[in-house]
Design a protein around this motif. Sequence first.
Motif, PDB file in Angstrom:
ATOM      1  N   ASP A  50      -4.596  -0.387   7.387  1.00 60.40           N
ATOM      2  CA  ASP A  50      -4.471  -1.034   6.080  1.00 60.40           C
ATOM      3  C   ASP A  50      -5.781  -1.715   5.701  1.00 60.40           C
ATOM      4  O   ASP A  50      -6.265  -1.592   4.576  1.00 60.40           O
ATOM      5  CB  ASP A  50      -3.376  -2.109   6.100  1.00 60.40           C
ATOM      6  N   LEU A  51      -6.339  -2.448   6.654  1.00 56.84           N
ATOM      7  CA  LEU A  51      -7.562  -3.199   6.388  1.00 56.84           C
ATOM      8  C   LEU A  51      -8.738  -2.264   6.135  1.00 56.84           C
ATOM      9  O   LEU A  51      -9.552  -2.503   5.237  1.00 56.84           O
ATOM     10  CB  LEU A  51      -7.868  -4.140   7.548  1.00 56.84           C
ATOM     11  N   ASP A  52      -8.836  -1.186   6.913  1.00 52.09           N
ATOM     12  CA  ASP A  52      -9.904  -0.208   6.702  1.00 52.09           C
ATOM     13  C   ASP A  52      -9.863   0.328   5.266  1.00 52.09           C
ATOM     14  O   ASP A  52     -10.904   0.445   4.601  1.00 52.09           O
ATOM     15  CB  ASP A  52      -9.762   0.964   7.676  1.00 52.09           C
ATOM     16  N   LEU A  53      -8.665   0.665   4.793  1.00 48.66           N
ATOM     17  CA  LEU A  53      -8.527   1.211   3.450  1.00 48.66           C
ATOM     18  C   LEU A  53      -8.862   0.160   2.394  1.00 48.66           C
ATOM     19  O   LEU A  53      -9.491   0.471   1.372  1.00 48.66           O
ATOM     20  CB  LEU A  53      -7.110   1.753   3.236  1.00 48.66           C
ATOM     21  N   THR A 111       2.917  -8.557   5.820  1.00 45.40           N
ATOM     22  CA  THR A 111       2.475  -8.371   4.444  1.00 45.40           C
ATOM     23  C   THR A 111       2.057  -6.918   4.236  1.00 45.40           C
ATOM     24  O   THR A 111       2.075  -6.103   5.168  1.00 45.40           O
ATOM     25  CB  THR A 111       1.283  -9.279   4.106  1.00 45.40           C
ATOM     26  N   ALA A 112       1.639  -6.608   3.012  1.00 50.14           N
ATOM     27  CA  ALA A 112       1.265  -5.232   2.682  1.00 50.14           C
ATOM     28  C   ALA A 112      -0.052  -4.801   3.314  1.00 50.14           C
ATOM     29  O   ALA A 112      -0.351  -3.604   3.384  1.00 50.14           O
ATOM     30  CB  ALA A 112       1.190  -5.072   1.162  1.00 50.14           C
ATOM     31  N   SER A 116       0.444   3.178   0.026  1.00 50.94           N
ATOM     32  CA  SER A 116      -0.289   4.430   0.187  1.00 50.94           C
ATOM     33  C   SER A 116      -1.760   4.174  -0.125  1.00 50.94           C
ATOM     34  O   SER A 116      -2.124   3.134  -0.714  1.00 50.94           O
ATOM     35  CB  SER A 116       0.255   5.487  -0.769  1.00 50.94           C
ATOM     36  N   GLU A 117      -2.618   5.113   0.228  1.00 55.09           N
ATOM     37  CA  GLU A 117      -4.036   4.936  -0.089  1.00 55.09           C
ATOM     38  C   GLU A 117      -4.246   4.866  -1.595  1.00 55.09           C
ATOM     39  O   GLU A 117      -5.078   4.077  -2.069  1.00 55.09           O
ATOM     40  CB  GLU A 117      -4.896   6.039   0.513  1.00 55.09           C
ATOM     41  N   ASP A 118      -3.492   5.653  -2.362  1.00 54.48           N
ATOM     42  CA  ASP A 118      -3.637   5.590  -3.816  1.00 54.48           C
ATOM     43  C   ASP A 118      -3.262   4.206  -4.344  1.00 54.48           C
ATOM     44  O   ASP A 118      -3.915   3.677  -5.256  1.00 54.48           O
ATOM     45  CB  ASP A 118      -2.760   6.655  -4.486  1.00 54.48           C
ATOM     46  N   GLU A 119      -2.227   3.611  -3.776  1.00 56.38           N
ATOM     47  CA  GLU A 119      -1.834   2.264  -4.194  1.00 56.38           C
ATOM     48  C   GLU A 119      -2.903   1.238  -3.806  1.00 56.38           C
ATOM     49  O   GLU A 119      -3.178   0.298  -4.557  1.00 56.38           O
ATOM     50  CB  GLU A 119      -0.489   1.891  -3.574  1.00 56.38           C
TER      51      GLU A 119
END
Length: 304
Positions: A167-170, A160-161, A127-130
Amino acid sequence: MRAKLGIAPIAWSNDDLPELGGDTSLQTCLRESREAGFSGVETGGKFPKSEAELRPELETFGLELASGWYSGTVLDAPDDLAEEKDKVASQLELFRSLGAACLAYGETAGTIQNKRDAPLATRRRLSEDEIKVYGRRLTRFAEHCADAGVPLGFHHHMATAVETEQDLDLLMKHTGEAVRLLFDAGHMRFAGGDVLRVVEKHGSRIIHVHTKDVRGPVIESLDRSRQSFLDAVLEGAFTVPGNGTIDFTAVIQRLADVGYEGWFVVEAEQDPVKAPPAEYARIGYRALTAALTKAGYRIDGVSA
Protein backbone atom coordinates in the motif's frame (compact mmCIF):
# COMPACT_ATOMS: atom_id res chain seq x y z
CA MET A 1 23.65 14.22 12.10
CA ARG A 2 21.16 15.63 14.57
CA ALA A 3 18.33 13.87 16.36
CA LYS A 4 15.61 14.94 18.77
CA LEU A 5 13.84 12.59 21.15
CA GLY A 6 10.11 12.90 21.64
CA ILE A 7 7.25 10.88 23.04
CA ALA A 8 3.51 10.66 22.38
CA PRO A 9 0.90 10.99 25.14
CA ILE A 10 -0.91 7.81 24.13
CA ALA A 11 1.05 5.77 26.70
CA TRP A 12 -0.52 7.85 29.46
CA SER A 13 -4.00 8.38 28.03
CA ASN A 14 -5.50 6.56 25.03
CA ASP A 15 -8.08 8.63 23.16
CA ASP A 16 -9.63 5.58 21.48
CA LEU A 17 -9.72 3.50 24.67
CA PRO A 18 -10.60 5.88 27.52
CA GLU A 19 -10.35 3.06 30.02
CA LEU A 20 -6.59 3.21 29.41
CA GLY A 21 -5.44 6.22 31.38
CA GLY A 22 -8.55 8.29 30.92
CA ASP A 23 -8.10 9.89 34.34
CA THR A 24 -4.43 10.78 33.85
CA SER A 25 -3.86 14.52 33.58
CA LEU A 26 -2.00 16.29 30.81
CA GLN A 27 0.40 17.71 33.39
CA THR A 28 1.36 14.22 34.57
CA CYS A 29 2.10 13.20 31.00
CA LEU A 30 4.23 16.27 30.32
CA ARG A 31 6.12 16.11 33.60
CA GLU A 32 6.94 12.41 33.28
CA SER A 33 7.92 12.84 29.63
CA ARG A 34 10.47 15.46 30.59
CA GLU A 35 11.71 13.53 33.62
CA ALA A 36 12.38 10.54 31.36
CA GLY A 37 14.67 12.73 29.26
CA PHE A 38 12.52 13.61 26.24
CA SER A 39 12.70 17.11 24.79
CA GLY A 40 9.44 17.02 22.84
CA VAL A 41 5.94 15.62 22.74
CA GLU A 42 3.18 15.07 20.25
CA THR A 43 -0.36 16.26 20.79
CA GLY A 44 -3.29 14.20 22.05
CA GLY A 45 -6.92 14.61 22.98
CA LYS A 46 -6.18 16.36 26.29
CA PHE A 47 -3.90 18.97 24.77
CA PRO A 48 -5.15 22.56 24.42
CA LYS A 49 -6.01 23.53 20.86
CA SER A 50 -4.69 27.10 20.93
CA GLU A 51 -1.17 28.49 21.11
CA ALA A 52 -2.13 30.75 23.99
CA GLU A 53 -3.05 27.73 26.11
CA LEU A 54 -0.58 25.12 24.85
CA ARG A 55 2.63 27.14 24.73
CA PRO A 56 2.68 27.83 28.50
CA GLU A 57 2.02 24.14 29.26
CA LEU A 58 4.98 23.09 27.10
CA GLU A 59 7.26 25.81 28.44
CA THR A 60 6.47 24.86 32.02
CA PHE A 61 8.06 21.48 31.41
CA GLY A 62 10.74 22.56 28.92
CA LEU A 63 9.21 20.66 26.01
CA GLU A 64 8.86 21.33 22.28
CA LEU A 65 5.93 20.36 20.08
CA ALA A 66 7.24 17.64 17.76
CA SER A 67 4.07 16.90 15.79
CA GLY A 68 0.65 15.37 16.32
CA TRP A 69 -2.05 13.27 14.73
CA TYR A 70 -4.53 14.67 12.23
CA SER A 71 -7.55 12.54 11.25
CA GLY A 72 -7.72 13.19 7.53
CA THR A 73 -10.50 12.16 5.16
CA VAL A 74 -8.98 13.23 1.84
CA LEU A 75 -9.65 9.74 0.47
CA ASP A 76 -13.39 10.42 0.30
CA ALA A 77 -13.27 14.22 0.03
CA PRO A 78 -14.56 16.18 -2.97
CA ASP A 79 -11.81 17.22 -5.36
CA ASP A 80 -11.94 20.85 -4.25
CA LEU A 81 -10.86 19.80 -0.72
CA ALA A 82 -12.66 22.83 0.69
CA GLU A 83 -14.04 21.10 3.79
CA GLU A 84 -10.73 19.35 4.51
CA LYS A 85 -8.85 22.63 4.28
CA ASP A 86 -11.31 24.26 6.66
CA LYS A 87 -11.04 21.34 9.08
CA VAL A 88 -7.25 21.40 9.23
CA ALA A 89 -6.83 25.18 9.38
CA SER A 90 -6.68 25.63 13.16
CA GLN A 91 -4.30 22.70 13.63
CA LEU A 92 -1.98 24.02 10.93
CA GLU A 93 -1.94 27.42 12.63
CA LEU A 94 -1.19 25.85 16.01
CA PHE A 95 1.58 23.65 14.62
CA ARG A 96 3.12 26.47 12.59
CA SER A 97 3.18 28.83 15.55
CA LEU A 98 4.79 26.21 17.82
CA GLY A 99 7.31 24.97 15.26
CA ALA A 100 6.07 21.41 14.84
CA ALA A 101 8.08 19.35 12.36
CA CYS A 102 5.03 18.16 10.45
CA LEU A 103 1.36 17.28 10.53
CA ALA A 104 1.03 13.55 11.26
CA TYR A 105 -1.61 12.77 8.66
CA GLY A 106 -3.58 9.58 9.22
CA GLU A 107 -6.16 8.60 6.60
CA THR A 108 -9.31 7.86 8.57
CA ALA A 109 -11.86 7.61 5.76
CA GLY A 110 -13.32 4.14 6.30
CA THR A 111 -10.88 3.36 9.11
CA ILE A 112 -11.56 0.59 11.61
CA GLN A 113 -8.67 1.48 13.92
CA ASN A 114 -11.10 2.84 16.51
CA LYS A 115 -13.78 0.14 16.22
CA ARG A 116 -13.60 -2.63 18.77
CA ASP A 117 -16.04 -4.83 16.83
CA ALA A 118 -14.28 -4.60 13.43
CA PRO A 119 -11.75 -7.41 12.82
CA LEU A 120 -8.38 -6.48 11.35
CA ALA A 121 -9.12 -8.50 8.22
CA THR A 122 -12.05 -6.24 7.34
CA ARG A 123 -10.03 -3.06 6.86
CA ARG A 124 -10.57 -1.00 3.70
CA ARG A 125 -8.46 -1.94 0.70
CA LEU A 126 -7.68 0.16 -2.36
CA SER A 127 -6.80 -0.83 -5.92
CA GLU A 128 -3.87 0.85 -7.63
CA ASP A 129 -6.30 2.90 -9.71
CA GLU A 130 -7.99 4.12 -6.53
CA ILE A 131 -4.60 4.97 -5.02
CA LYS A 132 -3.72 6.97 -8.15
CA VAL A 133 -6.81 9.14 -7.71
CA TYR A 134 -6.21 9.42 -3.97
CA GLY A 135 -2.55 10.23 -4.52
CA ARG A 136 -3.32 13.20 -6.74
CA ARG A 137 -5.82 14.58 -4.23
CA LEU A 138 -3.49 13.96 -1.26
CA THR A 139 -0.66 15.72 -3.07
CA ARG A 140 -2.80 18.84 -3.49
CA PHE A 141 -3.71 18.73 0.20
CA ALA A 142 -0.06 18.29 1.18
CA GLU A 143 0.88 21.27 -0.96
CA HIS A 144 -1.78 23.29 0.86
CA CYS A 145 -0.30 22.28 4.24
CA ALA A 146 3.23 23.15 3.10
CA ASP A 147 2.02 26.55 1.88
CA ALA A 148 0.60 27.09 5.39
CA GLY A 149 4.03 26.41 6.86
CA VAL A 150 3.57 22.81 8.06
CA PRO A 151 4.71 19.85 5.93
CA LEU A 152 2.48 16.78 5.78
CA GLY A 153 3.94 13.50 7.05
CA PHE A 154 1.78 10.58 5.92
CA HIS A 155 1.31 8.02 8.70
CA HIS A 156 0.77 4.50 7.35
CA HIS A 157 -1.32 2.76 10.00
CA MET A 158 -2.83 -0.59 10.85
CA ALA A 159 -6.58 -0.97 10.16
CA THR A 160 -6.62 1.83 7.58
CA ALA A 161 -6.63 1.93 3.79
CA VAL A 162 -2.83 2.39 3.70
CA GLU A 163 -1.50 -0.33 5.97
CA THR A 164 0.92 -2.66 4.18
CA GLU A 165 4.30 -2.20 2.54
CA GLN A 166 2.63 -2.63 -0.86
CA ASP A 167 0.00 0.00 0.00
CA LEU A 168 2.74 2.42 1.00
CA ASP A 169 4.83 1.68 -2.09
CA LEU A 170 1.86 2.53 -4.31
CA LEU A 171 1.06 5.68 -2.38
CA MET A 172 4.63 6.92 -2.63
CA LYS A 173 4.58 6.09 -6.35
CA HIS A 174 1.42 8.06 -6.99
CA THR A 175 2.04 11.14 -4.84
CA GLY A 176 4.23 14.16 -5.34
CA GLU A 177 7.15 15.24 -3.21
CA ALA A 178 4.91 17.37 -0.99
CA VAL A 179 3.61 14.13 0.55
CA ARG A 180 6.33 13.26 3.00
CA LEU A 181 6.44 10.05 5.03
CA LEU A 182 6.01 9.50 8.73
CA PHE A 183 7.76 6.16 9.12
CA ASP A 184 6.39 3.97 11.91
CA ALA A 185 8.42 0.82 12.45
CA GLY A 186 5.82 -0.83 14.68
CA HIS A 187 2.89 -0.39 12.34
CA MET A 188 4.95 -1.59 9.39
CA ARG A 189 6.13 -4.71 11.24
CA PHE A 190 2.57 -5.40 12.45
CA ALA A 191 1.42 -5.18 8.82
CA GLY A 192 4.00 -7.77 7.77
CA GLY A 193 6.35 -5.34 6.06
CA ASP A 194 10.14 -5.27 6.04
CA VAL A 195 11.00 -2.18 8.07
CA LEU A 196 14.57 -1.89 6.78
CA ARG A 197 13.50 -2.28 3.17
CA VAL A 198 10.87 0.45 3.59
CA VAL A 199 13.52 2.87 4.85
CA GLU A 200 15.78 1.89 1.97
CA LYS A 201 13.06 2.53 -0.62
CA HIS A 202 11.50 5.66 0.78
CA GLY A 203 14.20 7.24 2.94
CA SER A 204 14.27 10.44 0.91
CA ARG A 205 10.60 11.04 1.72
CA ILE A 206 10.83 10.44 5.50
CA ILE A 207 10.19 13.58 7.55
CA HIS A 208 9.31 12.08 10.94
CA VAL A 209 9.87 8.77 12.73
CA HIS A 210 7.74 6.89 15.24
CA THR A 211 9.77 4.33 17.15
CA LYS A 212 6.89 2.08 18.09
CA ASP A 213 8.01 -1.44 19.00
CA VAL A 214 5.93 -4.62 18.89
CA ARG A 215 5.69 -7.84 20.82
CA GLY A 216 6.11 -10.42 18.08
CA PRO A 217 4.44 -13.33 19.87
CA VAL A 218 1.33 -11.23 20.53
CA ILE A 219 1.03 -10.17 16.90
CA GLU A 220 1.59 -13.70 15.64
CA SER A 221 -1.09 -15.10 17.93
CA LEU A 222 -3.85 -12.70 16.83
CA ASP A 223 -6.86 -14.03 14.96
CA ARG A 224 -7.20 -11.22 12.41
CA SER A 225 -10.53 -12.56 11.17
CA ARG A 226 -11.97 -12.03 14.64
CA GLN A 227 -9.85 -9.57 16.60
CA SER A 228 -9.71 -5.82 16.03
CA PHE A 229 -6.89 -3.30 16.20
CA LEU A 230 -8.08 -2.20 19.63
CA ASP A 231 -8.15 -5.84 20.74
CA ALA A 232 -4.51 -6.06 19.66
CA VAL A 233 -3.67 -2.98 21.74
CA LEU A 234 -5.32 -4.49 24.79
CA GLU A 235 -3.48 -7.78 24.20
CA GLY A 236 -0.18 -5.87 24.38
CA ALA A 237 0.82 -5.78 20.71
CA PHE A 238 2.78 -2.55 21.13
CA THR A 239 5.55 -1.46 23.44
CA VAL A 240 8.55 0.87 23.58
CA PRO A 241 11.97 0.31 21.98
CA GLY A 242 14.05 -1.97 24.14
CA ASN A 243 11.05 -4.02 25.23
CA GLY A 244 9.89 -5.57 21.96
CA THR A 245 11.16 -7.59 19.04
CA ILE A 246 12.22 -4.90 16.53
CA ASP A 247 15.96 -4.33 16.26
CA PHE A 248 16.05 -0.55 16.60
CA THR A 249 19.82 -0.47 16.40
CA ALA A 250 19.47 -1.73 12.83
CA VAL A 251 16.49 0.53 12.07
CA ILE A 252 18.25 3.67 13.26
CA GLN A 253 21.44 2.75 11.45
CA ARG A 254 19.43 2.39 8.23
CA LEU A 255 17.84 5.79 8.85
CA ALA A 256 21.30 7.24 9.36
CA ASP A 257 22.42 5.62 6.12
CA VAL A 258 19.70 7.43 4.16
CA GLY A 259 20.51 10.73 5.88
CA TYR A 260 17.45 11.14 8.08
CA GLU A 261 17.68 13.88 10.70
CA GLY A 262 14.89 15.01 13.00
CA TRP A 263 12.51 13.62 15.58
CA PHE A 264 12.51 10.07 16.86
CA VAL A 265 9.25 9.72 18.77
CA VAL A 266 8.29 6.90 21.13
CA GLU A 267 4.64 6.08 20.53
CA ALA A 268 3.39 2.94 22.22
CA GLU A 269 -0.22 2.52 23.25
CA GLN A 270 -0.39 0.12 26.20
CA ASP A 271 -2.40 -0.48 29.32
CA PRO A 272 -0.79 1.95 31.80
CA VAL A 273 -1.59 -0.39 34.68
CA LYS A 274 0.43 -3.21 33.09
CA ALA A 275 3.05 -0.89 31.58
CA PRO A 276 3.51 2.18 33.82
CA PRO A 277 4.14 5.07 31.39
CA ALA A 278 6.96 6.75 33.31
CA GLU A 279 8.86 3.47 33.65
CA TYR A 280 8.39 2.51 30.01
CA ALA A 281 9.28 6.02 28.84
CA ARG A 282 12.67 5.56 30.50
CA ILE A 283 13.13 2.16 28.87
CA GLY A 284 12.43 3.66 25.45
CA TYR A 285 14.67 6.63 26.10
CA ARG A 286 17.62 4.47 27.10
CA ALA A 287 17.22 2.17 24.10
CA LEU A 288 16.94 5.03 21.62
CA THR A 289 19.81 6.99 23.11
CA ALA A 290 22.09 3.97 22.81
CA ALA A 291 21.03 3.20 19.25
CA LEU A 292 21.28 6.81 18.08
CA THR A 293 24.70 7.27 19.63
CA LYS A 294 25.95 4.08 17.99
CA ALA A 295 24.70 5.30 14.60
CA GLY A 296 26.56 8.58 14.99
CA TYR A 297 23.73 10.94 15.82
CA ARG A 298 24.15 13.96 18.05
CA ILE A 299 21.06 14.12 20.25
CA ASP A 300 19.71 17.57 21.03
CA GLY A 301 19.33 18.16 24.75
CA VAL A 302 21.68 15.34 25.73
CA SER A 303 25.20 16.05 26.94
CA ALA A 304 27.98 14.39 24.98
